[in-house]
Design a protein around this motif. Structure first.
Motif, PDB file in Angstrom:
ATOM      1  N   ASN A 175       0.826  -1.202   0.000  1.00  0.00           N
ATOM      2  CA  ASN A 175       0.000   0.000   0.000  1.00  0.00           C
ATOM      3  C   ASN A 175       0.860   1.251   0.000  1.00  0.00           C
ATOM      4  N   ALA A 176       1.923   1.266   0.809  1.00  0.00           N
ATOM      5  CA  ALA A 176       2.832   2.414   0.819  1.00  0.00           C
ATOM      6  C   ALA A 176       3.433   2.635  -0.562  1.00  0.00           C
ATOM      7  N   ALA A 177       3.810   1.552  -1.229  1.00  0.00           N
ATOM      8  CA  ALA A 177       4.387   1.663  -2.572  1.00  0.00           C
ATOM      9  C   ALA A 177       3.376   2.245  -3.558  1.00  0.00           C
ATOM     10  N   MET A 178       2.132   1.810  -3.493  1.00  0.00           N
ATOM     11  CA  MET A 178       1.112   2.336  -4.396  1.00  0.00           C
ATOM     12  C   MET A 178       0.867   3.828  -4.136  1.00  0.00           C
ATOM     13  N   GLN A 179       0.929   4.226  -2.873  1.00  0.00           N
ATOM     14  CA  GLN A 179       0.771   5.647  -2.554  1.00  0.00           C
ATOM     15  C   GLN A 179       1.923   6.460  -3.110  1.00  0.00           C
ATOM     16  N   PHE A 180       3.150   5.921  -3.021  1.00  0.00           N
ATOM     17  CA  PHE A 180       4.304   6.618  -3.598  1.00  0.00           C
ATOM     18  C   PHE A 180       4.132   6.803  -5.105  1.00  0.00           C
ATOM     19  N   ASP A 181       3.605   5.786  -5.777  1.00  0.00           N
ATOM     20  CA  ASP A 181       3.396   5.896  -7.222  1.00  0.00           C
ATOM     21  C   ASP A 181       2.414   7.021  -7.550  1.00  0.00           C
ATOM     22  N   ILE A 182       1.375   7.164  -6.739  1.00  0.00           N
ATOM     23  CA  ILE A 182       0.425   8.261  -6.948  1.00  0.00           C
ATOM     24  C   ILE A 182       1.123   9.603  -6.766  1.00  0.00           C
ATOM     25  N   LEU A 183       1.920   9.722  -5.705  1.00  0.00           N
ATOM     26  CA  LEU A 183       2.621  10.979  -5.428  1.00  0.00           C
ATOM     27  C   LEU A 183       3.638  11.302  -6.523  1.00  0.00           C
ATOM     28  N   ASN A 184       4.333  10.274  -7.021  1.00  0.00           N
ATOM     29  CA  ASN A 184       5.348  10.508  -8.053  1.00  0.00           C
ATOM     30  C   ASN A 184       4.747  11.006  -9.357  1.00  0.00           C
ATOM     31  N   LYS A 185       3.488  10.688  -9.587  1.00  0.00           N
ATOM     32  CA  LYS A 185       2.816  11.208 -10.781  1.00  0.00           C
ATOM     33  C   LYS A 185       2.404  12.668 -10.606  1.00  0.00           C
ATOM     34  N   ASN A 186       2.578  13.167  -9.402  1.00  0.00           N
ATOM     35  CA  ASN A 186       2.101  14.516  -9.101  1.00  0.00           C
ATOM     36  C   ASN A 186       3.159  15.340  -8.368  1.00  0.00           C
ATOM     37  N   GLY A 187       4.399  15.292  -8.896  1.00  0.00           N
ATOM     38  CA  GLY A 187       5.410  16.227  -8.432  1.00  0.00           C
ATOM     39  C   GLY A 187       6.443  15.681  -7.482  1.00  0.00           C
ATOM     40  N   TYR A 188       6.218  14.515  -6.914  1.00  0.00           N
ATOM     41  CA  TYR A 188       7.203  13.948  -5.995  1.00  0.00           C
ATOM     42  C   TYR A 188       8.245  13.142  -6.765  1.00  0.00           C
ATOM     43  N   ASN A 189       9.377  12.890  -6.116  1.00  0.00           N
ATOM     44  CA  ASN A 189      10.463  12.142  -6.734  1.00  0.00           C
ATOM     45  C   ASN A 189      10.989  11.131  -5.715  1.00  0.00           C
ATOM     46  N   ILE A 190      10.129  10.186  -5.361  1.00  0.00           N
ATOM     47  CA  ILE A 190      10.461   9.196  -4.334  1.00  0.00           C
ATOM     48  C   ILE A 190      10.837   7.889  -5.016  1.00  0.00           C
ATOM     49  N   GLU A 191      12.081   7.511  -4.868  1.00  0.00           N
ATOM     50  CA  GLU A 191      12.560   6.225  -5.380  1.00  0.00           C
ATOM     51  C   GLU A 191      12.429   5.207  -4.242  1.00  0.00           C
ATOM     52  N   TYR A 192      11.815   4.082  -4.521  1.00  0.00           N
ATOM     53  CA  TYR A 192      11.624   3.108  -3.457  1.00  0.00           C
ATOM     54  C   TYR A 192      11.863   1.696  -3.962  1.00  0.00           C
ATOM     55  N   GLU A 193      12.135   0.812  -3.032  1.00  0.00           N
ATOM     56  CA  GLU A 193      12.158  -0.625  -3.299  1.00  0.00           C
ATOM     57  C   GLU A 193      11.685  -1.338  -2.040  1.00  0.00           C
ATOM     58  N   ILE A 194      11.129  -2.540  -2.244  1.00  0.00           N
ATOM     59  CA  ILE A 194      10.608  -3.329  -1.131  1.00  0.00           C
ATOM     60  C   ILE A 194      11.513  -4.544  -0.932  1.00  0.00           C
ATOM     61  N   LEU A 195      11.947  -4.757   0.303  1.00  0.00           N
ATOM     62  CA  LEU A 195      12.724  -5.945   0.646  1.00  0.00           C
ATOM     63  C   LEU A 195      11.807  -6.936   1.348  1.00  0.00           C
ATOM     64  N   GLU A 196      11.671  -8.106   0.776  1.00  0.00           N
ATOM     65  CA  GLU A 196      10.768  -9.132   1.303  1.00  0.00           C
ATOM     66  C   GLU A 196      11.563 -10.399   1.613  1.00  0.00           C
ATOM     67  N   GLY A 197      11.410 -10.920   2.828  1.00  0.00           N
ATOM     68  CA  GLY A 197      12.171 -12.090   3.251  1.00  0.00           C
ATOM     69  C   GLY A 197      11.716 -13.395   2.637  1.00  0.00           C
ATOM     70  N   GLU A 198      10.443 -13.461   2.211  1.00  0.00           N
ATOM     71  CA  GLU A 198       9.925 -14.690   1.607  1.00  0.00           C
ATOM     72  C   GLU A 198      10.051 -14.625   0.079  1.00  0.00           C
ATOM     73  N   ASN A 199       9.539 -15.657  -0.587  1.00  0.00           N
ATOM     74  CA  ASN A 199       9.624 -15.706  -2.051  1.00  0.00           C
ATOM     75  C   ASN A 199       8.326 -15.269  -2.724  1.00  0.00           C
ATOM     76  N   ARG A 200       7.444 -14.595  -1.960  1.00  0.00           N
ATOM     77  CA  ARG A 200       6.194 -14.108  -2.522  1.00  0.00           C
ATOM     78  C   ARG A 200       5.783 -12.842  -1.788  1.00  0.00           C
ATOM     79  N   ALA A 201       4.899 -12.077  -2.413  1.00  0.00           N
ATOM     80  CA  ALA A 201       4.324 -10.897  -1.773  1.00  0.00           C
ATOM     81  C   ALA A 201       2.999 -11.278  -1.121  1.00  0.00           C
ATOM     82  N   GLY A 202       2.563 -10.470  -0.159  1.00  0.00           N
ATOM     83  CA  GLY A 202       1.255 -10.707   0.444  1.00  0.00           C
ATOM     84  C   GLY A 202       1.251 -10.849   1.945  1.00  0.00           C
TER      85      GLY A 202
END
Length: 714
Positions: A70-97
């Motif tokens: 959810n945080a990543a999706m919010q960043f994508d919305i902000l980046n389309k509207n003037g923000y410049n937030i580069e992000y990546e997600i580190l996940e310990g398992e082999n799947r998201a969720g």
């Protein structure tokens, strides 16, 4: 330790004697002025805690569960509207969720494959942010599918071209929280007969929920003895519900005084920090009064026994009898405040008011009519066709599969900065204790289990507290309270065991006694299995056609938590399966027409699957003990505007998707200059740089209000 002087920025490293004295003075003055300006910038940066639009910032998100996605999706919305937030997600398992996980059974018929949700499995309609998220995710998926159609069409005649697969939309259906009578013509009619079954091992009786509501119905079926048992259970249940209702109403009155609403939007500010909400009177007074009490403490105190220990002990025995049949072992010893919030998540009766009870994020959004009479006709619970994992899979695809780094379990998090002293010299440091002058370029270093180190300007930690306790946090000053929160906040060891059957015997009207064949819902008992949950999909629901006796596959889910869940963890897979099958036989021999001939093992396919969340790094869902709402305040505040914490444990919706969404949105508000929540459904959301985000999501697949299409044979 290597150091660098700011003088290297100028034409010469040293002031030469060959340069006139006045120029030497001017150069020194310039150096000093620039250092002072730099120091002022540092101060301004410290004062300016939030990320402004246009400034490049690298953010690390730890965990690809609902909060992280959810945080990543919010960043994508902000980046389309003037923000410049580069992000990546580190996940310990082999799947998201995260704790949203759907197990699928093998099948030769893809249209009728069986599955069980081993984590989240149902969505109450008053959790409107979850429905907002689904609608937004569907819109993004449809945009992608339109693009895929164009690619496939443009290249259809190209030799060797493999068509790109489209993503499936998230389709929803009614969830039967209470079982529906399998003989009903329209199972999706909210007013159709519904009931849950309660089985007592010691009394060897099966009672329908409606028989406890009206013991005369129990008398008609089983005589005076059954009626008496129903009356006893009804008395205990009603006493509990009356007492809990009174305290919930007390909290509601306090929340209404605490929560402010925005005049412009005429909706509550639902993303206020929990700390602010819980530190505002009169709610704080209630927490001081009740947060250190268990449910048992409160219920006993309400009875005014005047110190008569015999009456107190007798009442406690009744409460524990109620707990063994209606709840879970350990429930009475949990936090009273925790249970108040938990009850509210299951509360189907509270009318919607304005301002709404925003601490629970209750609100009809566009999914329910405001007319109370119309609202009664709308199903209150829903689920996702094919399993709830389709939601997080969709979120993962929306943000882009390249944004998540899998199998990257975090082992160490380190504070790093530079120190600039009064001479202008700077040096790299590890550990805040040494940064006592002008700390600049503060960053967080993250080390993962494969030995890779990454540096971030900000880090959002969405991991459960138990997982955080197994991370080395180095260089952080005054971090003791964080360690205590990581170690002490209680987690519920949720356990689920799923079995596949080749015949849905619970729906078979020929096999079961009259009015006992059912679809969906659950059987609650004081057997080892405790809660047996039945699927709300896979039945054939064409109006007027009774097909419940058709030979169709189905699954039964043993759903246990707290002490009941712990008992299953030590068993083998085969032992768990045999235990559940035995318990199913025990209950259904009371329901079938010919008990001597019924064996659930005759229908068992041999396929089963267990999920013990206690055996994962997160240990389970948040379920606080008395006094622990105060403990989490340090996590809600974060650390020096560098570390932010999110997850269902940092909300009042423990164990719910909406809790993870609520906490992640608060972090985005804390992290950026957005004064308003970035709502997935807001048709016009003003951002800090003056731009307007236009978001007009598609309606959720196949619904009017919350009337999801349930005409599926999945």
């Amino acid at each position: 330790m290597e150091s660098t002087s700011p003088s290297t920025q100028y034409e010469s490293d040293n002031i030469s004697e060959e340069i006139p004295l006045v120029l030497q003075f001017q150069k020194c003055l310039q150096s000093l002025t620039q250092f002072e300006e730099h120091a002022q910038k540092i101060k301004n940066y410290k004062d300016q805690k939030k990320i402004p639009p246009g400034v490049h910032v690298k953010v690390g998100i730890l965990g690809a569960g609902v909060a992280g996605l959810n945080a990543a999706m919010q960043f994508d919305i902000l980046n389309k509207n003037g923000y410049n937030i580069e992000y990546e997600i580190l996940e310990g398992e082999n799947r998201a969720g995260g704790r949203i996980f759907t197990h699928k059974y093998p099948t030769i018929n893809e249209e009728r494959w069986q599955y069980s949700d081993m984590g989240a499995m149902r969505l109450p309609i008053w959790h409107s942010p979850t429905y907002d998220l689904i609608a937004y995710t569907n819109e993004r998926i449809q945009e992608y599918n339109v693009h895929v159609d164009k690619i496939n069409n443009d290249n259809k005649d190209t030799v060797g071209f493999t068509p790109v697969e489209k993503y499936p939309l998230i389709d929803m259906r009614d969830y039967f929280f209470d079982s529906r009578d399998a003989s009903a013509k329209d199972l999706n009619d909210p007013e159709a007969a519904s009931f849950n079954l309660y089985y007592s091992k010691h009394l060897e009786i099966v009672l329908q929920k409606r028989e406890i509501d009206d013991p005369d119905l129990a008398f008609k079926r089983g005589g005076e003895s059954l009626k008496l048992q129903a009356e006893i259970l009804k008395e205990i249940r009603d006493t509990y519900e009356k007492d809990m209702k009174e305290i919930r109403e007390e909290f509601v009155r306090a929340i209404k005084k605490t929560v402010q609403t925005t005049e412009e939007a005429n909706v509550p500010i639902v993303w206020k920090k929990i700390k602010e909400l819980l530190s505002a009177k009169p709610l704080l007074d209630l927490l001081d009064k009740y947060d250190n009490q268990t449910v048992l403490d409160y219920l006993v105190a309400q009875q005014n026994f005047g110190g008569d220990q015999a009456k107190i002990n007798d009442y406690k025995r009744k409460l524990y009898a109620w707990e063994s049949l209606f709840s879970f072992v350990g429930f009475l010893d949990t936090s009273l405040v925790e249970q108040i919030f938990e009850d509210k998540d299951f509360d189907q009766e509270t009318p919607y008011e304005h301002p709404d009870l925003s601490i629970w994020d209750r609100g009809p959004a566009q999914y329910e009519p405001l007319d109370p009479n119309e609202r009664k006709k709308i199903p209150k619970w829903h689920t996702i066709s094919g399993g709830l994992q389709k939601l997080t899979d969709g979120m993962f695809k929306v943000i882009g599969t390249n944004k998540v780094r899998f199998n990257q379990r975090v082992t160490r998090v380190t504070y790093r900065c530079k120190k600039v002293d009064q001479t202008g010299h700077s040096c790299e440091l590890s550990g805040e204790n040494e940064c006592d002058s002008y700390p600049v370029n503060e960053r967080i270093e993250v080390l993962t289990s494969n030995g890779i180190t990454r540096l971030y300007d900000r880090v959002i930690v969405t991991l459960p507290t138990a997982a955080c306790a197994n991370i080395d946090w180095t260089g952080f000053k005054k971090f003791r309270k964080f360690y205590e929160a990581f170690r002490n906040l209680n987690a519920d060891p949720l356990f689920k065991h799923s079995l596949e059957f080749n015949h849905r015997f619970w729906e078979d009207t020929n096999l079961l006694k009259e009015n006992y064949a059912f679809v969906g819902g659950q059987i609650v008992s004081n057997l080892s299995s405790r809660n047996l949950v039945f699927p709300c999909y896979g039945y054939k629901d064409t109006k007027g056609e009774d097909s419940s006796n058709e030979q169709r596959h189905g699954t039964v889910l043993c759903y246990n938590f707290y002490q009941d869940g712990i008992r299953f963890i030590g068993l083998t897979e085969e032992e768990r399966t045999q235990r559940v099958l035995t318990d199913i036989d025990t209950v259904f021999k009371k329901l079938v027409k010919e008990p001597s001939k019924f064996r659930s093992r005759d229908y068992y396919t041999g396929n089963s699957f267990s999920q013990s969340w206690a055996n994962t790094p997160g240990n389970g869902l948040a379920f606080f003990r008395p006094g622990q709402y105060e403990t989490l305040n340090c996590l809600d505040q974060g650390y020096k505007d560098l570390l932010y914490f999110a997850g269902e444990h940092l909300s009042v919706h423990h164990g719910w998707i909406v809790g993870a969404l609520q906490s992640a949105n608060k972090v985005i508000q804390d992290l950026t200059l957005e004064g308003k929540k970035i709502c997935f459904l807001a048709p016009k959301t003003q951002t800090a740089n003056g731009n307007t985000v236009n978001i007009t999501p598609l309606p959720i697949q196949g619904i009017k209000y919350a009337r999801f299409s349930a005409k599926h044979d999945d």
